[in-house]
Design a protein around this motif. Structure first.
Motif, PDB file in Angstrom:
ATOM      1  N   THR A  82      78.111  18.919 -99.623  1.00 46.22           N
ATOM      2  CA  THR A  82      77.725  20.309 -99.373  1.00 46.22           C
ATOM      3  C   THR A  82      77.430  20.467 -97.887  1.00 46.22           C
ATOM      4  OG1 THR A  82      76.806  20.582-101.592  1.00 46.22           O
ATOM      5  CG2 THR A  82      76.086  22.150 -99.922  1.00 46.22           C
ATOM      6  N   ALA A  83      78.134  21.399 -97.273  1.00 42.35           N
ATOM      7  CA  ALA A  83      77.924  21.711 -95.856  1.00 42.35           C
ATOM      8  C   ALA A  83      77.125  23.002 -95.775  1.00 42.35           C
ATOM      9  CB  ALA A  83      79.263  21.870 -95.150  1.00 42.35           C
ATOM     10  N   LYS A  84      76.132  23.015 -94.886  1.00 41.87           N
ATOM     11  CA  LYS A  84      75.299  24.210 -94.710  1.00 41.87           C
ATOM     12  C   LYS A  84      75.463  24.730 -93.293  1.00 41.87           C
ATOM     13  CE  LYS A  84      71.971  22.867 -98.168  1.00 41.87           C
ATOM     14  NZ  LYS A  84      70.583  22.568 -98.473  1.00 41.87           N
ATOM     15  N   PHE A  85      75.511  26.044 -93.178  1.00 41.95           N
ATOM     16  CA  PHE A  85      75.658  26.713 -91.893  1.00 41.95           C
ATOM     17  C   PHE A  85      74.573  27.766 -91.770  1.00 41.95           C
ATOM     18  CE2 PHE A  85      79.868  25.405 -93.267  1.00 41.95           C
ATOM     19  CZ  PHE A  85      80.309  24.687 -92.165  1.00 41.95           C
ATOM     20  N   ASN A  86      73.976  27.868 -90.584  1.00 44.86           N
ATOM     21  CA  ASN A  86      72.959  28.883 -90.319  1.00 44.86           C
ATOM     22  C   ASN A  86      73.543  29.961 -89.420  1.00 44.86           C
ATOM     23  OD1 ASN A  86      70.825  27.591 -91.738  1.00 44.86           O
ATOM     24  ND2 ASN A  86      70.635  26.162 -90.054  1.00 44.86           N
ATOM     25  N   LEU A  87      73.463  31.203 -89.893  1.00 43.28           N
ATOM     26  CA  LEU A  87      73.958  32.349 -89.143  1.00 43.28           C
ATOM     27  C   LEU A  87      72.833  33.361 -88.976  1.00 43.28           C
ATOM     28  CD1 LEU A  87      77.290  32.946 -91.096  1.00 43.28           C
ATOM     29  CD2 LEU A  87      77.020  31.748 -88.941  1.00 43.28           C
ATOM     30  N   VAL A  88      72.876  34.095 -87.878  1.00 42.44           N
ATOM     31  CA  VAL A  88      71.950  35.205 -87.667  1.00 42.44           C
ATOM     32  C   VAL A  88      72.799  36.435 -87.376  1.00 42.44           C
ATOM     33  CG1 VAL A  88      70.083  36.140 -86.256  1.00 42.44           C
ATOM     34  CG2 VAL A  88      70.132  33.702 -86.779  1.00 42.44           C
ATOM     35  N   PRO A  89      72.773  37.435 -88.283  1.00 42.20           N
ATOM     36  CA  PRO A  89      73.559  38.646 -88.063  1.00 42.20           C
ATOM     37  C   PRO A  89      73.027  39.442 -86.870  1.00 42.20           C
ATOM     38  CG  PRO A  89      72.725  38.541 -90.331  1.00 42.20           C
ATOM     39  CD  PRO A  89      72.068  37.454 -89.554  1.00 42.20           C
TER      40      PRO A  89
END
Length: 101
Positions: free
Chosen positions: A52-59
């Motif tokens: 499982t790969a996790k990515f953090n985004l901020v709109p």
């Protein structure tokens, strides 16, 4: 998601073959999100195992927003596992309104 609030995405990959495979997962930036984390991951999966790969985004834009392009390549077979032309959209709500009391 909400404007300016962390949006965490995850992608789960399972090797359902009988062979060991090597995968390359890459994330590109776009104008709607700030990105935090590794943009390129390479890993091997034995048969029956998952990752499982996790990515953090901020709109940073509100309204309908296209997620940054994601590419998953099986380097063992040179197969592209995600449709690169697929549009993955999320709706980003405006940030909370601050009220003076």
């Amino acid at each position: 998601g909400r404007l300016g609030a962390l949006l965490q995405l995850q992608l789960s990959i399972t090797n359902r073959t009988d062979a060991l495979h090597t995968f390359r997962l890459s994330f590109s930036e776009n104008e709607a999100f700030l990105f935090s984390g590794f943009k390129l991951q390479q890993f091997q999966l034995p048969p029956g195992f998952g990752h499982t790969a996790k990515f953090n985004l901020v709109p940073i834009l509100s309204g309908p927003a296209q997620l940054p392009p994601l590419r998953l390549l099986c380097t063992s077979t040179n197969a592209e596992l995600l449709d690169p032309k697929a549009r993955r959209l999320v709706f980003v709500a405006p940030g909370g309104v601050q009220r003076n009391a």
